[in-house]
Structures are given as structure tokens and as C-alpha cells.
Design an enzyme around this catalytic site. Sequence first.
Site, mmCIF file in Angstrom:
data_model
loop_
_atom_site.group_PDB
_atom_site.id
_atom_site.type_symbol
_atom_site.label_atom_id
_atom_site.label_comp_id
_atom_site.label_asym_id
_atom_site.label_seq_id
_atom_site.Cartn_x
_atom_site.Cartn_y
_atom_site.Cartn_z
ATOM 1 N N GLU A 68 1.081 -0.950 0.348
ATOM 2 C CA GLU A 68 -0.535 0.407 -0.041
ATOM 3 C C GLU A 68 1.117 1.229 -0.094
ATOM 4 O OE1 GLU A 68 0.242 -2.323 2.227
ATOM 5 O OE2 GLU A 68 -2.044 -3.215 1.688
ATOM 6 N N ASN A 338 1.156 -8.325 -5.325
ATOM 7 C CA ASN A 338 1.114 -7.970 -6.131
ATOM 8 C C ASN A 338 2.103 -8.672 -7.471
ATOM 9 O OD1 ASN A 338 1.279 -5.372 -8.415
ATOM 10 N ND2 ASN A 338 2.118 -4.889 -6.987
#
Length: 438
Positions: A68, A338
Site C-alpha cells: 500500500e 502484486n
Amino acid sequence: MSSRLARLTLSIYRWGGVALYPVIGPYLAVRAAKGKEERARRRERYGVAGVPRPAGPLVWFHAASVGETNSIIPLIKEVRRRGIAVVLTTGTVTSAKVVHDRLGSDVIHQYVPLDLKPAVSRFLEYWHPDLAIMAESEIWPMTILELSRRHIPQVLVNGRISDRSFPRWQRRQAFAEALFENFALVIAQSDVDAERFSALGALPVTVSGNLKVDTDAPPADAEALATYLGQIAGRRTWAAISTFEGEEAAAGNVHRALKERTPGLLTIVVPRHPERSDAVADMLAARGLKVVRRTSGEPLTPETDIFLGDTIGEMGLYLRMTEVAFVGRSLFAEGGQNPLEPAMLGCAILSGGNVQNFRETYQKLARNGSAKMVRDVEMLAKGVHYLLNNEEMRRQMIDAGQETVQEMRGALRATVKGLEPYINPLTVKARLHPRQAS
């Protein structure tokens, strides 16, 4: 808050904050002993500031962890470019290091206050932010309510709600609406996320795409990279990155299965949580594999089976050492990690099927032929073997991944546009006090 439920929720949190506050100290002490908290900065978790507040307008950004944090760095840079001061909170030691390495003194880093009224109130009364921007799925009831009580606009960027979380929120629909109605704006990653936020009471909601696509590829120390590439010259390599428990063992099993058929094979293993590296190294060594840890400083020799990436913030180094990457938290754990960083850095991507948190990204990568899903360890071994021995297919997947990343870009521009009504007045204010805010 306008609703009776919200007032009741606030009163419960006020009581809970007072009642639970004394027991948090021992909890944080245990986390510090495990290396998950910085002992010297523990007071920040109670909302006690570690540095002076700069004069002028200030935006509070919050990101939970490394992923994040990386995703909102370009957005933070845009806010700083306008002369607005930024205090950035994160929740982990690893994310704090990322902030230090990538943003340095350009922002003020603090550990996020506990979601208890005394801590949140102390934090807000000291920093007095003009705007609060939260990343992805950071929904903290007391923080939301305290920001609302002070009439501080709060925006959720790169917002997402997982398959697991959405039904939980739906079962508490009234509670969800009492919280989500406090957001001045939700900027969601995808249409699905936007529909979920709207169903839970958020208004307005827009879609930006994934901010992670608009980040720069992770950097690498040029000298270290050149040294390692020299040491492994001529060897075939593959990487298992962002791995969770069970996936390091799977990587070890794949290496053992392929070693005889692929002379000189080197497997790079990068656990998602580096503090697990001691256990991972012992487990792999017990299987008869020669392990070299990045932190050891030892060279990679022809006898090295596993290069264990036990450092923080060096994914760019590990991915530049290979062209085949398995992305973890997808084979034995759930949610996925990711896949954009390996795509950016020229890797053919393999993944397990449990990628709910990155479903849209994987769908686009798979549709364009840059990512392939595997069901189990045996299929992973076959996929690694095939890609290591089929240069044409490997190159096709690498090219498709980089093209897909380019096609997906644009989330940063859309996010900045959505934030303009909140940022533009602060930009004007900052220009009136340039020495104070810069």
C-alpha cells in the site's frame, strides 16, 4: 454523525478506548520483542508525535504495509510537488523502511495510532490535518468517526473490498453505512470494488484503476546486482517471491525436482515476511539444499541451490536476477500478491489460483498471455521447467506483461483529478506560505 447507530457506535468506542487502553502496552511490548514494532517509537502508536508539525496545510496519508505504501508514493509526490506538507503513517517496520528509502525527509513518517479514541484524538489534535487520505482497505471505525467529528475530509484511494470482507460488511449493513457515509469520496480500483462500496453506503464513488500500475519499477543496488549477475553467469534461475508458509517448501521441492534436469539451476526465494527467514533457511537446509542468505554477504557459488532474499526493499534486485517468477500467497495461502512488479521488470509470471485480492490484474495479465496459473507443486515444477527451456514462450510472456502494464496505466491521473477539489485549496494556501509548507 447523524444516525442513531453512529452515535451509539461512537459511545461504544469511547468506552472501549478507555477500557482497552491500558492493555495495549503489553501487546506492543510483545510485538517489539518480535521485531514487529520499533521499541523507541512505540509512543507514536498512542498518538504521541515524534517530531514537530510543520506550519501551513498538511495532508495525512495512511498506508498499512509495504504494498500500500509503494502504491501511494507517486500520489504523495504529487501533493508534495504542490508545496503541501505530508505526514505519512504506516503500521509495520518494513513499510517504515520503504518510506525512509524512497521518500526520505520529503515526508514526516509516524506509526499509525491505535484505533482507540485516546490515541486517535491525540494524533489529530497534534497534527490537525486538512485532509486525510487512506489507501486501499484501511477502514478504522474510531479514526473515521474522529475525523468526521472534526469535519476533516477523508478520502479512500485505490479502494478495494475483498471477496471475504464484502459479505462480512453486508451482514452489518447499518454499521457499514454509518461508517462509509463519512468518506467525502471513495476512489476504487475496479468496477467491482466501486459497486461494493456503493452498496455499503459510500457516496460518491469513482473508479481509477490500480495505483500500483503507475508506480516505478522497484530499484536495485547497481553494484550488488552486477556482483550477483557475475557470480551466476550462465546459470538458469527462477524466483519464488512474496511467499507465505508452505510456499518456500514448495520452491525447495521444485528445485530438487528440476536440479538434475537443469544443471546449474539457482532458485531465488523471497519470503513476504523477512522475519521468517531463519525458519525458512533451516527448513531448506534440512532438505539437503545449500542456502546462501542475502544478509550473509556470502558469494553465490556453483554449489548454491537457494539464494534466500531475507532483506527489505530489494525486490528489484531479486527480480532482475531472473526471467521467471512465481508470485506467492496464491498456492497455499489466499489473496495473492502484486504481480505487477515482476511484469514491469521482465519476468514471465506463474501463480497459484488464490489471487482474489488481485483478480482483475491477473485476469488482464492472463488474457494477454503474460501470466499462467498453476494448481499445485507438480504443475508449478512443470511450468518452471517449461519456461526455463522455452526461450520463445518466455520472451512472449515477458513482452505481453510489459505491454499489459502500459495498457493499465492511468490510475494516478484519475486519482489526482478526483482529489483536486480537496487539494487545490490547500495548494493555494501553501503558496501563500511557501517557506512553511515546503
